[in-house]
Write a protein that holds these residues in place. Sequence first.
Motif, mmCIF file in Angstrom:
data_model
loop_
_atom_site.group_PDB
_atom_site.id
_atom_site.type_symbol
_atom_site.label_atom_id
_atom_site.label_comp_id
_atom_site.label_asym_id
_atom_site.label_seq_id
_atom_site.Cartn_x
_atom_site.Cartn_y
_atom_site.Cartn_z
ATOM 1 N N ALA A 1 -7.775 6.013 -2.776
ATOM 2 C CA ALA A 1 -8.965 5.147 -2.802
ATOM 3 C C ALA A 1 -8.581 3.674 -3.002
ATOM 4 C CB ALA A 1 -9.917 5.605 -3.902
ATOM 5 N N LYS A 2 -7.606 3.407 -3.850
ATOM 6 C CA LYS A 2 -7.170 2.026 -4.094
ATOM 7 C C LYS A 2 -6.555 1.405 -2.839
ATOM 8 C CE LYS A 2 -4.275 -0.718 -7.182
ATOM 9 N NZ LYS A 2 -3.010 -1.130 -6.601
ATOM 10 N N ARG A 3 -5.634 2.126 -2.220
ATOM 11 C CA ARG A 3 -4.998 1.623 -0.989
ATOM 12 C C ARG A 3 -6.019 1.467 0.137
ATOM 13 N NH1 ARG A 3 0.809 4.052 -1.129
ATOM 14 N NH2 ARG A 3 1.776 2.113 -1.709
ATOM 15 N N HIS A 4 -6.939 2.400 0.224
ATOM 16 C CA HIS A 4 -7.972 2.329 1.261
ATOM 17 C C HIS A 4 -8.759 1.032 1.109
ATOM 18 C CE1 HIS A 4 -11.763 3.385 3.339
ATOM 19 N NE2 HIS A 4 -10.967 4.101 4.119
ATOM 20 N N GLY A 5 -9.176 0.717 -0.117
ATOM 21 C CA GLY A 5 -9.911 -0.523 -0.370
ATOM 22 C C GLY A 5 -9.079 -1.761 -0.077
ATOM 23 N N GLU A 6 -7.803 -1.719 -0.440
ATOM 24 C CA GLU A 6 -6.911 -2.852 -0.167
ATOM 25 C C GLU A 6 -6.744 -3.075 1.330
ATOM 26 O OE1 GLU A 6 -4.072 -2.335 -4.122
ATOM 27 O OE2 GLU A 6 -3.370 -1.586 -2.173
ATOM 28 N N ARG A 7 -6.583 -1.989 2.080
ATOM 29 C CA ARG A 7 -6.425 -2.102 3.539
ATOM 30 C C ARG A 7 -7.716 -2.604 4.197
ATOM 31 N NH1 ARG A 7 -2.359 -1.260 1.352
ATOM 32 N NH2 ARG A 7 -0.526 -0.181 2.108
ATOM 33 N N GLN A 8 -8.865 -2.145 3.694
ATOM 34 C CA GLN A 8 -10.132 -2.633 4.242
ATOM 35 C C GLN A 8 -10.251 -4.133 4.044
ATOM 36 O OE1 GLN A 8 -13.041 0.023 2.343
ATOM 37 N NE2 GLN A 8 -13.650 0.613 4.419
ATOM 38 N N ALA A 9 -9.886 -4.624 2.869
ATOM 39 C CA ALA A 9 -9.947 -6.065 2.591
ATOM 40 C C ALA A 9 -8.937 -6.813 3.455
ATOM 41 C CB ALA A 9 -9.688 -6.326 1.107
ATOM 42 N N LEU A 10 -7.732 -6.276 3.595
ATOM 43 C CA LEU A 10 -6.677 -6.923 4.375
ATOM 44 C C LEU A 10 -7.072 -7.077 5.839
ATOM 45 C CD1 LEU A 10 -3.719 -7.966 4.458
ATOM 46 C CD2 LEU A 10 -3.038 -5.600 4.921
ATOM 47 N N PHE A 11 -7.711 -6.055 6.395
ATOM 48 C CA PHE A 11 -8.073 -6.068 7.806
ATOM 49 C C PHE A 11 -9.554 -6.369 8.043
ATOM 50 C CE2 PHE A 11 -4.324 -3.259 7.611
ATOM 51 C CZ PHE A 11 -3.491 -3.976 8.458
ATOM 52 N N ALA A 12 -10.214 -6.988 7.089
ATOM 53 C CA ALA A 12 -11.654 -7.264 7.187
ATOM 54 C C ALA A 12 -12.011 -8.083 8.431
ATOM 55 C CB ALA A 12 -12.144 -7.963 5.931
ATOM 56 N N GLY A 13 -11.145 -8.959 8.852
ATOM 57 C CA GLY A 13 -11.422 -9.800 10.012
ATOM 58 C C GLY A 13 -11.007 -9.184 11.335
ATOM 59 N N SER A 14 -10.474 -8.001 11.311
ATOM 60 C CA SER A 14 -9.988 -7.356 12.528
ATOM 61 C C SER A 14 -11.150 -6.855 13.377
ATOM 62 C CB SER A 14 -9.080 -6.174 12.164
ATOM 63 O OG SER A 14 -8.725 -5.465 13.326
#
Length: 76
Positions: A12-25
Amino acid sequence: MEAASTHGPVDAKRHGERQALFAGSTAGLVYVSCFPDRPTMRKFLADLAWETEAWCASYPTYMIHLNGERFLGPYS
């Protein structure tokens, strides 16, 4: 794709981090935790995030989908 046995699974933590990282994709994203085999995957199974996939190198033609609104597709 995450090499779960070395870097840890998409929890869940990594999923949230990846969503934030790729938010502009503009590309559709699919989060996959990769394991060498099922016994290794079993060790991490409780930690895998919903709406992600799990794949084992020992069974390369199969993928496990962890619930969600779509099967093997990007989430918006």
